[in-house]
Design an enzyme around this catalytic site. Structure first.
Site, PDB file in Angstrom:
ATOM      1  N   ARG A 103       8.588   1.766  -6.662  1.00 54.04           N
ATOM      2  CA  ARG A 103       8.359   1.963  -5.461  1.00 54.04           C
ATOM      3  C   ARG A 103       7.732   0.501  -5.098  1.00 54.04           C
ATOM      4  O   ARG A 103       7.382  -0.126  -6.120  1.00 54.04           O
ATOM      5  CB  ARG A 103       7.448   3.127  -4.676  1.00 54.04           C
ATOM      6  CG  ARG A 103       5.991   3.110  -5.643  1.00 54.04           C
ATOM      7  CD  ARG A 103       5.105   4.076  -5.201  1.00 54.04           C
ATOM      8  NE  ARG A 103       3.976   4.140  -5.843  1.00 54.04           N
ATOM      9  CZ  ARG A 103       2.995   5.032  -5.825  1.00 54.04           C
ATOM     10  NH1 ARG A 103       2.848   5.982  -4.660  1.00 54.04           N
ATOM     11  NH2 ARG A 103       1.999   4.745  -6.438  1.00 54.04           N
ATOM     12  N   CYS A 107      10.438  -6.991  -0.548  1.00 59.82           N
ATOM     13  CA  CYS A 107       9.685  -8.161   0.259  1.00 59.82           C
ATOM     14  C   CYS A 107       9.633  -7.925   1.483  1.00 59.82           C
ATOM     15  O   CYS A 107      10.642  -7.431   2.232  1.00 59.82           O
ATOM     16  CB  CYS A 107      10.781  -9.308   0.033  1.00 59.82           C
ATOM     17  SG  CYS A 107      10.209 -10.637   0.866  1.00 59.82           S
ATOM     18  N   ASN A 141       2.237   2.575   2.384  1.00 58.95           N
ATOM     19  CA  ASN A 141       1.471   3.133   1.348  1.00 58.95           C
ATOM     20  C   ASN A 141       0.598   2.108   0.684  1.00 58.95           C
ATOM     21  O   ASN A 141       1.381   1.343  -0.071  1.00 58.95           O
ATOM     22  CB  ASN A 141       2.218   4.165   0.292  1.00 58.95           C
ATOM     23  CG  ASN A 141       1.167   4.879  -0.594  1.00 58.95           C
ATOM     24  OD1 ASN A 141       1.064   4.130  -1.759  1.00 58.95           O
ATOM     25  ND2 ASN A 141       0.838   5.772  -0.521  1.00 58.95           N
ATOM     26  N   GLU A 142      -0.554   1.817   0.483  1.00 60.55           N
ATOM     27  CA  GLU A 142      -1.023   1.016  -0.359  1.00 60.55           C
ATOM     28  C   GLU A 142      -0.618  -0.312  -0.362  1.00 60.55           C
ATOM     29  O   GLU A 142      -0.043  -0.837  -1.418  1.00 60.55           O
ATOM     30  CB  GLU A 142      -1.588   1.492  -1.624  1.00 60.55           C
ATOM     31  CG  GLU A 142      -2.340   2.874  -1.655  1.00 60.55           C
ATOM     32  CD  GLU A 142      -2.854   3.087  -3.084  1.00 60.55           C
ATOM     33  OE1 GLU A 142      -1.828   2.980  -3.945  1.00 60.55           O
ATOM     34  OE2 GLU A 142      -3.676   3.903  -3.132  1.00 60.55           O
ATOM     35  N   CYS A 151       5.480 -12.369  -3.085  1.00 60.40           N
ATOM     36  CA  CYS A 151       6.824 -12.124  -3.567  1.00 60.40           C
ATOM     37  C   CYS A 151       7.257 -13.635  -3.720  1.00 60.40           C
ATOM     38  O   CYS A 151       6.609 -14.504  -3.051  1.00 60.40           O
ATOM     39  CB  CYS A 151       7.579 -11.622  -2.486  1.00 60.40           C
ATOM     40  SG  CYS A 151       9.374 -11.868  -2.908  1.00 60.40           S
ATOM     41  N   CYS A 153      10.642 -14.877  -3.562  1.00 59.48           N
ATOM     42  CA  CYS A 153      11.826 -15.165  -3.213  1.00 59.48           C
ATOM     43  C   CYS A 153      12.242 -16.089  -2.456  1.00 59.48           C
ATOM     44  O   CYS A 153      11.422 -16.872  -1.799  1.00 59.48           O
ATOM     45  CB  CYS A 153      12.571 -13.922  -2.442  1.00 59.48           C
ATOM     46  SG  CYS A 153      11.948 -13.586  -0.873  1.00 59.48           S
ATOM     47  N   CYS A 156      10.704 -15.791   1.213  1.00 58.14           N
ATOM     48  CA  CYS A 156       9.312 -16.291   1.258  1.00 58.14           C
ATOM     49  C   CYS A 156       9.019 -17.776   1.166  1.00 58.14           C
ATOM     50  O   CYS A 156       8.155 -18.012   1.758  1.00 58.14           O
ATOM     51  CB  CYS A 156       8.785 -15.595   0.001  1.00 58.14           C
ATOM     52  SG  CYS A 156       8.251 -13.828   0.328  1.00 58.14           S
ATOM     53  N   GLU A 298      -6.642   9.880   0.127  1.00 58.96           N
ATOM     54  CA  GLU A 298      -6.390  10.646  -0.996  1.00 58.96           C
ATOM     55  C   GLU A 298      -7.695  10.590  -2.004  1.00 58.96           C
ATOM     56  O   GLU A 298      -8.506   9.433  -2.026  1.00 58.96           O
ATOM     57  CB  GLU A 298      -5.545   9.537  -1.769  1.00 58.96           C
ATOM     58  CG  GLU A 298      -4.011   9.153  -1.189  1.00 58.96           C
ATOM     59  CD  GLU A 298      -3.123   8.578  -1.639  1.00 58.96           C
ATOM     60  OE1 GLU A 298      -3.254   8.314  -2.831  1.00 58.96           O
ATOM     61  OE2 GLU A 298      -2.244   7.987  -1.315  1.00 58.96           O
ATOM     62  N   GLU A 346       5.081  10.758 -11.017  1.00 57.31           N
ATOM     63  CA  GLU A 346       3.603  11.227 -11.061  1.00 57.31           C
ATOM     64  C   GLU A 346       3.838  12.589 -11.365  1.00 57.31           C
ATOM     65  O   GLU A 346       2.890  13.444 -11.216  1.00 57.31           O
ATOM     66  CB  GLU A 346       2.935  10.922  -9.712  1.00 57.31           C
ATOM     67  CG  GLU A 346       3.111   9.352  -9.497  1.00 57.31           C
ATOM     68  CD  GLU A 346       2.208   8.988  -8.457  1.00 57.31           C
ATOM     69  OE1 GLU A 346       1.747   9.895  -7.472  1.00 57.31           O
ATOM     70  OE2 GLU A 346       1.536   7.850  -8.542  1.00 57.31           O
ATOM     71  N   TYR A 348       2.358  14.105 -13.790  1.00 57.82           N
ATOM     72  CA  TYR A 348       1.155  14.435 -14.362  1.00 57.82           C
ATOM     73  C   TYR A 348       0.096  14.212 -13.699  1.00 57.82           C
ATOM     74  O   TYR A 348      -1.362  14.173 -14.058  1.00 57.82           O
ATOM     75  CB  TYR A 348       1.046  13.872 -15.871  1.00 57.82           C
ATOM     76  CG  TYR A 348       2.038  14.415 -16.639  1.00 57.82           C
ATOM     77  CD1 TYR A 348       2.160  15.683 -16.839  1.00 57.82           C
ATOM     78  CD2 TYR A 348       2.557  13.527 -17.719  1.00 57.82           C
ATOM     79  CE1 TYR A 348       3.241  16.389 -18.023  1.00 57.82           C
ATOM     80  CE2 TYR A 348       3.591  14.017 -18.707  1.00 57.82           C
ATOM     81  CZ  TYR A 348       3.675  15.231 -18.808  1.00 57.82           C
ATOM     82  OH  TYR A 348       4.340  16.239 -19.889  1.00 57.82           O
TER      83      TYR A 348
HETATM   84  C1  GLA Z   1      -1.989   6.212  -4.929  1.00 59.08           C
HETATM   85  C2  GLA Z   1      -0.979   6.347  -4.115  1.00 59.08           C
HETATM   86  C3  GLA Z   1      -0.364   7.574  -4.185  1.00 59.08           C
HETATM   87  C4  GLA Z   1      -0.233   8.162  -5.543  1.00 59.08           C
HETATM   88  C5  GLA Z   1      -1.496   8.140  -6.230  1.00 59.08           C
HETATM   89  C6  GLA Z   1      -1.684   8.600  -7.686  1.00 59.08           C
HETATM   90  O1  GLA Z   1      -3.228   5.885  -4.462  1.00 59.08           O
HETATM   91  O2  GLA Z   1      -1.198   5.966  -2.848  1.00 59.08           O
HETATM   92  O3  GLA Z   1       0.990   7.734  -3.691  1.00 59.08           O
HETATM   93  O4  GLA Z   1       0.533   7.384  -6.390  1.00 59.08           O
HETATM   94  O5  GLA Z   1      -1.914   6.754  -6.160  1.00 59.08           O
HETATM   95  O6  GLA Z   1      -1.332   7.895  -8.377  1.00 59.08           O
END
Ligand code: GLA
Length: 660
Positions: A103, A107, A141-142, A151, A153, A156, A298, A346, A348
């Site tokens: 994931r 870019c 996400n993050e 990046c 490329c 960029c 989270e 993920e 685990y």
């Molecule tokens: C991050 C991500 C989630 C997941 C968790 C646990 O914080 O935002 O999608 O990947 O870590 O690894």
């Protein structure tokens, strides 16, 4: 108060959804985050959207009064999108394009990727704008995770050249700012300007800093693209993003926070590495990015792990981490994740439930918290943190010191944490602020390693001091101009006059070499604290000595000094101390500015306060495994137990009071 879990209905048979919703409701959960990696299911082929499954999942949750935050799925583009547009894949500093299969592989500057992102966000926003269960959005996400902040490329590179043209106006100005006369790097055409590729052993410092600024701006602009769509189509919904904390220092988080309604973040207290002070520091930074309360989107709810599995949260940990977050300003808690997935990268990373979906110890702890928050949560939401001490966080300093750390053991965030940790140990509430914040609220402002010092910042600090404030600077302050050239004046540059000292010379120490620090007011050398990493040898220009070096060729020369300027004071600390040094230094400074701890507590017990109007809520958190006696100087009622407490009271292992 919103209390919930990150839920991935697409990972489970549809027959299970009603049971999940029922179990969530029984645990007191009232919100879930959905869909943030589900692009391939939402748009199985270009332009064909399928929201039916998500509608049904939302309906199953809404039937139990559970609200929904929708994630925009742009951190995980579908395979067809990458097949059709392979140029959207990110290029690493070594020139290699990353492959599909993880994931954050794209870019964010790519016009093609931006157009695809706009399409999916717009389609989701149009579809869900009137769904009463949906209350808000988490964008992507993050940002920056998995080394994706920058990046390399060609798109960029062209965008960077355009960004530079905008910033400098002319090549003459850029050449001057970067000092490109060095090693024949003078640019006569914008298109010759490179990126700091991995094989450029030491890029020009001006270029290195500007590239970090540019890349940060590019992430902010990409986020804004989505914010604008959501604001236009879903005016009743909030918009947030889940930030990272800890060692992450790749994006200007003040900038990233600006376009959002509030900041959220992902709190993974790693039992192997994080201590309560580190977690408190992370929460404090997150609160600081927008100067207001935040969400934990989270929160660790089980053993972390991808290929190997980390330690399980001990009984009481999930509850304690949750209350610590709330104590530092969290207004909502969402656990990652509802149920441990049976497949994928993920497999685990454990959630509240294990792979088999049965409720066990962690579920019961979440449920206990849920019951407590049903009683007290709404009293806490929106309560402010009020601090008399602030630490200035400067992203230019972080970026410039990444490019040139000055000493291998100097790390910007770690250094700020030295001060924070000691304040936290003393239960002194701290804010993290940008330099241009209103400083008048603070009795003490710490601006450690303020490395890139523009004249406006120096003037802002001076005004604060002249009006009666107290400020602290330390090593490597004022070394650089905004373009990342070294200043041509004695250090600490533009604040030398304010501090009443200049740095006569400096010594970058090899690892392990320590220099005793002799406190002038306490000449006993018995337990002298020590300096390490860096020693500025100070020449006094009106300041008064607080501590001197007790060794090396600069023995007896000043190491720490205080200066009166206007109605206030400036302290200059010329070295990086050990823990004993910061204990002495901050003990003295807090006394000087008359800041008292929220509460005196035994080691391992943290106190933190939030205010609802004139009502103070004092959170007392026992991070140890044994009962602790805490002396309460006045009578309080504990919101959680209803007990009235006064004098010596016992707080159980990993237990919490919320005292009013
Ligand atoms: C991050 C991500 C989630 C997941 C968790 C646990 O914080 O935002 O999608 O990947 O870590 O690894």
């Amino acid at each position: 108060m919103y209390y919930g879990a990150d839920y991935y209905p697409e990972h489970w048979p549809e027959e299970r959804w009603p049971l999940d919703a029922e179990m969530m409701a029984e645990a007191g959960l009232n919100i879930v985050r959905l869909a943030e990696f589900a692009w391939a299911k939402l748009e199985p082929e270009r332009g064909r959207f399928d929201f039916d499954w998500l509608d049904r999942a939302i309906a199953a949750l809404a039937a139990r009064d559970i609200h929904v935050v929708l994630g925009t799925p742009t951190a995980a583009p579908p395979a067809w999108l990458v097949r059709e547009n392979p140029e959207v894949l990110r290029v690493r500093a070594d020139g290699r394009r990353v492959h599909f299969g993880f994931r954050r592989s794209v870019c964010l500057v790519s016009e093609t990727y931006r157009a695809h992102s706009q399409r999916i966000v717009q389609a989701m926003a149009e579809h869900y704008r009137d769904n009463p269960a949906v209350v808000g959005w988490q964008i992507d996400n993050e940002f920056g995770c998995h080394d994706s902040a920058r990046c390399y490329c060609d798109e960029c590179r062209r965008a960077f050249q355009a960004w530079l043209r905008e910033r400098y106006g002319s090549l003459e100005a850029l050449n001057r700012a970067w000092g490109t006369v060095f090693w024949s790097q003078t640019y006569t055409d914008w298109q010759d300007i490179p990126l700091p590729y991995a094989d450029v052993e030491q890029p020009n410092p001006g270029l290195a800093l500007d590239y970090r600024r540019f890349a940060s701006d590019a992430n902010v602009a990409y986020q804004r693209l989505q914010v604008e769509i959501l604001r236009r189509l879903c005016p009743g919904h909030f918009v947030t993003h889940n930030f990272m904390a800890g060692q992450f220092q790749e994006l200007n988080y003040f900038d990233l926070a600006r376009d959002l309604d509030f900041v959220s973040w992902d709190n993974y207290p790693d039992l192997r590495r994080s201590d309560p002070a580190q977690l408190a520091f992370n929460h404090t930074c997150i609160r600081g990015w927008k100067g207001q309360s935040f969400w934990v989107m989270e929160e660790e709810a089980g053993p972390p792990g991808n290929t190997v599995i980390g330690p399980s949260p001990r009984p009481g940990d999930i509850r304690l981490w949750t209350y610590q977050a709330i104590a530092h300003g969290a207004d909502a808690i969402v656990y990652f994740r509802w149920r441990t997935c049976r497949f994928g990268a993920e497999e685990y990373w454990h959630g509240i439930l294990d792979h088999d979906g049965k409720p066990r110890r962690r579920y019961c702890e979440v449920q206990q918290m849920g019951r407590e928050l049903e009683r007290v949560g709404d009293e806490i939401v929106g309560a402010e943190v009020r601090s008399q001490v602030a630490i200035v966080f400067d992203w230019d300093a972080a970026f410039a010191l990444q490019a040139q750390p000055n000493n291998p053991d100097l790390n910007y965030i770690d250094h700020l944490r030295r001060y924070f940790t000691e304040l936290h140990r003393r239960n002194v509430s701290v804010d993290i602020i940008p330099w241009n914040a209103d400083l008048r609220h603070y009795k003490l402002v710490l601006a450690p390693m303020f490395h890139v010092l523009p004249p406006e910042a120096a003037a802002h600090f001076e005004k604060y001091v002249d009006k009666g404030g107290t400020i602290l600077f330390d090593v490597r302050t004022g070394v650089k101009e905004a373009c990342n050239q070294a200043v041509d004046m004695p250090l600490p540059g533009l604040v030398a006059d304010l501090c009443g000292v200049t740095v006569a010379e400096y010594d970058s120490l090899p690892r392990g070499l320590r220099v005793p620090l002799l406190i002038d007011a306490d000449p006993s050398t018995a337990a002298a604290p020590e300096g390490q990493v860096w020693c500025d040898v100070l020449a006094l220009q009106g300041a008064k000595v607080i501590a001197r070096y007790g060794g090396q060729y600069y023995a007896c020369r000043p190491a720490v000094a205080i200066n009166t300027h206007g109605r206030g004071r400036a302290v200059y600390v010329g070295t990086v101390g050990d823990a004993a040094f910061y204990e002495r230094l901050l003990g003295w400074l807090l006394e000087t500015v008359d800041v008292r701890p929220l509460l005196e507590t035994p080691a391992g017990v943290e106190a933190m306060a939030r205010w609802q109007g004139t009502q103070r809520m004092l959170f007392v958190l026992n991070h140890t495994d044994s009962p602790q006696t805490v002396t309460l100087p006045a009578e309080h009622r504990d919101l959680l137990s209803g007990q009235v407490l006064h004098g010596a009271a016992t707080l159980g292992p990993k237990d919490v009071w919320i005292l009013i």
